[in-house]
Design a protein around this motif. Structure first.
Motif, PDB file in Angstrom:
ATOM      1  N   PHE A  25      39.822  51.239 -16.357  1.00 16.03           N
ATOM      2  CA  PHE A  25      40.713  50.081 -16.331  1.00 16.03           C
ATOM      3  C   PHE A  25      40.046  48.794 -16.806  1.00 16.03           C
ATOM      4  N   GLY A  26      38.868  48.886 -17.366  1.00 12.40           N
ATOM      5  CA  GLY A  26      38.173  47.702 -17.866  1.00 12.40           C
ATOM      6  C   GLY A  26      38.900  47.039 -19.020  1.00 12.40           C
ATOM      7  N   ASP A  27      39.402  47.861 -19.935  1.00 13.99           N
ATOM      8  CA  ASP A  27      40.127  47.303 -21.088  1.00 13.99           C
ATOM      9  C   ASP A  27      41.385  46.567 -20.661  1.00 13.99           C
ATOM     10  N   LEU A  28      42.090  47.102 -19.669  1.00 13.77           N
ATOM     11  CA  LEU A  28      43.296  46.452 -19.169  1.00 13.77           C
ATOM     12  C   LEU A  28      42.975  45.063 -18.627  1.00 13.77           C
ATOM     13  N   LEU A  29      41.879  44.956 -17.891  1.00 13.17           N
ATOM     14  CA  LEU A  29      41.498  43.656 -17.350  1.00 13.17           C
ATOM     15  C   LEU A  29      41.051  42.692 -18.444  1.00 13.17           C
ATOM     16  N   VAL A  30      40.367  43.191 -19.441  1.00 12.74           N
ATOM     17  CA  VAL A  30      39.938  42.336 -20.550  1.00 12.74           C
ATOM     18  C   VAL A  30      41.149  41.781 -21.289  1.00 12.74           C
ATOM     19  N   TYR A  31      42.073  42.663 -21.642  1.00 17.69           N
ATOM     20  CA  TYR A  31      43.263  42.207 -22.380  1.00 17.69           C
ATOM     21  C   TYR A  31      44.141  41.286 -21.545  1.00 17.69           C
ATOM     22  N   SER A  32      44.328  41.606 -20.275  1.00 15.38           N
ATOM     23  CA  SER A  32      45.157  40.742 -19.434  1.00 15.38           C
ATOM     24  C   SER A  32      44.468  39.397 -19.200  1.00 15.38           C
ATOM     25  N   GLY A  33      43.146  39.390 -19.109  1.00 19.02           N
ATOM     26  CA  GLY A  33      42.423  38.126 -18.972  1.00 19.02           C
ATOM     27  C   GLY A  33      42.593  37.241 -20.187  1.00 19.02           C
ATOM     28  N   VAL A  34      42.538  37.841 -21.349  1.00 16.35           N
ATOM     29  CA  VAL A  34      42.737  37.078 -22.582  1.00 16.35           C
ATOM     30  C   VAL A  34      44.165  36.540 -22.656  1.00 16.35           C
ATOM     31  N   LEU A  35      45.135  37.351 -22.276  1.00 13.53           N
ATOM     32  CA  LEU A  35      46.530  36.898 -22.295  1.00 13.53           C
ATOM     33  C   LEU A  35      46.769  35.757 -21.310  1.00 13.53           C
ATOM     34  N   LEU A  36      46.137  35.822 -20.148  1.00 12.20           N
ATOM     35  CA  LEU A  36      46.265  34.724 -19.181  1.00 12.20           C
ATOM     36  C   LEU A  36      45.635  33.440 -19.718  1.00 12.20           C
ATOM     37  N   MET A  37      44.522  33.573 -20.399  1.00 11.79           N
ATOM     38  CA  MET A  37      43.878  32.383 -20.960  1.00 11.79           C
ATOM     39  C   MET A  37      44.696  31.808 -22.122  1.00 11.79           C
ATOM     40  N   VAL A  38      45.346  32.654 -22.878  1.00  4.80           N
ATOM     41  CA  VAL A  38      46.224  32.157 -23.939  1.00  4.80           C
ATOM     42  C   VAL A  38      47.438  31.459 -23.324  1.00  4.80           C
ATOM     43  N   ALA A  39      47.961  32.009 -22.221  1.00  2.36           N
ATOM     44  CA  ALA A  39      49.092  31.370 -21.536  1.00  2.36           C
ATOM     45  C   ALA A  39      48.692  30.010 -20.982  1.00  2.36           C
TER      46      ALA A  39
ATOM     47  N   MET B 217      45.643  29.581 -14.553  1.00  4.55           N
ATOM     48  CA  MET B 217      45.629  30.654 -15.555  1.00  4.55           C
ATOM     49  C   MET B 217      44.235  30.827 -16.155  1.00  4.55           C
ATOM     50  N   ASP B 218      43.520  29.714 -16.361  1.00  4.36           N
ATOM     51  CA  ASP B 218      42.147  29.820 -16.862  1.00  4.36           C
ATOM     52  C   ASP B 218      41.238  30.539 -15.867  1.00  4.36           C
ATOM     53  N   LEU B 219      41.363  30.180 -14.604  1.00  6.56           N
ATOM     54  CA  LEU B 219      40.528  30.829 -13.588  1.00  6.56           C
ATOM     55  C   LEU B 219      40.852  32.317 -13.458  1.00  6.56           C
ATOM     56  N   LEU B 220      42.132  32.641 -13.346  1.00  2.00           N
ATOM     57  CA  LEU B 220      42.515  34.053 -13.236  1.00  2.00           C
ATOM     58  C   LEU B 220      42.125  34.841 -14.485  1.00  2.00           C
ATOM     59  N   GLY B 221      42.347  34.249 -15.649  1.00  2.00           N
ATOM     60  CA  GLY B 221      42.000  34.928 -16.900  1.00  2.00           C
ATOM     61  C   GLY B 221      40.503  35.118 -17.048  1.00  2.00           C
ATOM     62  N   GLY B 222      39.739  34.095 -16.684  1.00  2.00           N
ATOM     63  CA  GLY B 222      38.276  34.199 -16.782  1.00  2.00           C
ATOM     64  C   GLY B 222      37.712  35.245 -15.836  1.00  2.00           C
ATOM     65  N   VAL B 223      38.213  35.259 -14.607  1.00  2.00           N
ATOM     66  CA  VAL B 223      37.745  36.262 -13.639  1.00  2.00           C
ATOM     67  C   VAL B 223      38.128  37.661 -14.101  1.00  2.00           C
ATOM     68  N   SER B 224      39.361  37.819 -14.547  1.00  2.00           N
ATOM     69  CA  SER B 224      39.811  39.127 -15.027  1.00  2.00           C
ATOM     70  C   SER B 224      38.993  39.591 -16.229  1.00  2.00           C
ATOM     71  N   LEU B 225      38.726  38.679 -17.126  1.00  2.00           N
ATOM     72  CA  LEU B 225      37.938  39.012 -18.312  1.00  2.00           C
ATOM     73  C   LEU B 225      36.521  39.429 -17.938  1.00  2.00           C
ATOM     74  N   LEU B 226      35.882  38.662 -17.077  1.00  2.00           N
ATOM     75  CA  LEU B 226      34.508  38.979 -16.688  1.00  2.00           C
ATOM     76  C   LEU B 226      34.421  40.275 -15.884  1.00  2.00           C
ATOM     77  N   VAL B 227      35.371  40.498 -14.987  1.00  2.00           N
ATOM     78  CA  VAL B 227      35.371  41.746 -14.224  1.00  2.00           C
ATOM     79  C   VAL B 227      35.608  42.921 -15.161  1.00  2.00           C
ATOM     80  N   GLY B 228      36.499  42.764 -16.116  1.00  2.00           N
ATOM     81  CA  GLY B 228      36.766  43.852 -17.065  1.00  2.00           C
ATOM     82  C   GLY B 228      35.579  44.179 -17.945  1.00  2.00           C
ATOM     83  N   VAL B 229      34.781  43.165 -18.267  1.00  2.00           N
ATOM     84  CA  VAL B 229      33.630  43.395 -19.142  1.00  2.00           C
ATOM     85  C   VAL B 229      32.445  43.963 -18.367  1.00  2.00           C
ATOM     86  N   PHE B 230      32.168  43.402 -17.196  1.00  2.81           N
ATOM     87  CA  PHE B 230      30.913  43.736 -16.520  1.00  2.81           C
ATOM     88  C   PHE B 230      31.039  44.768 -15.407  1.00  2.81           C
TER      89      PHE B 230
END
Length: 112
Positions: free
Chosen positions: A43-57, A20-33
């Motif tokens: 769709f950047g915001d969707l990836l940022v929010y889903s990355g944060v939710l995966l990291m919280v999970a 979950m950390d790896l998937l969330g981190g990749v999703s977050l970084l792809v959404g930001v950059f």
């Protein structure tokens, strides 16, 4: 002996937390950059929010892994406290998982 022997118990929770950390981190970084646009939709915001939710999970996995590896604590009964239903349930689930894992490990090693 093995690579994961120091990790002791709850390897499934550790695997979940790391995944979950790896998937969330990749999703977050792809959404930001990365600028992701499909048919004019951003769709950047969707990836940022889903990355944060995966990291919280993943925090649930880390808490389970850490609490499953605590050894040497004195049970509340020995201290004179009445055990709660949550303590009994957690202990019962932990014993079932540990005994199931132990039995499956022995059955797999006997096949080899």
């Amino acid at each position: 002996m093995g690579l994961c022997d120091d990790l002791s118990h709850c390897k499934l929770a550790l695997g979940f937390a790391v995944l979950m950390d790896l998937l969330g981190g990749v999703s977050l970084l792809v959404g930001v950059f990365a600028s992701l646009e499909i048919h004019g939709q951003e769709f950047g915001d969707l990836l940022v929010y889903s990355g944060v939710l995966l990291m919280v999970a993943s925090l649930a996995g880390w808490v389970l892994w850490y609490s499953g590896n605590i050894e040497g604590l004195t049970p509340k009964k020995e201290l004179g406290h009445i055990s709660s239903a949550v303590d009994r349930l957690a202990r019962q689930v932990s014993r079932k998982i540990f005994s199931h894992r132990k039995h499956s490990h022995y059955s797999q090693s006997s096949r080899v």
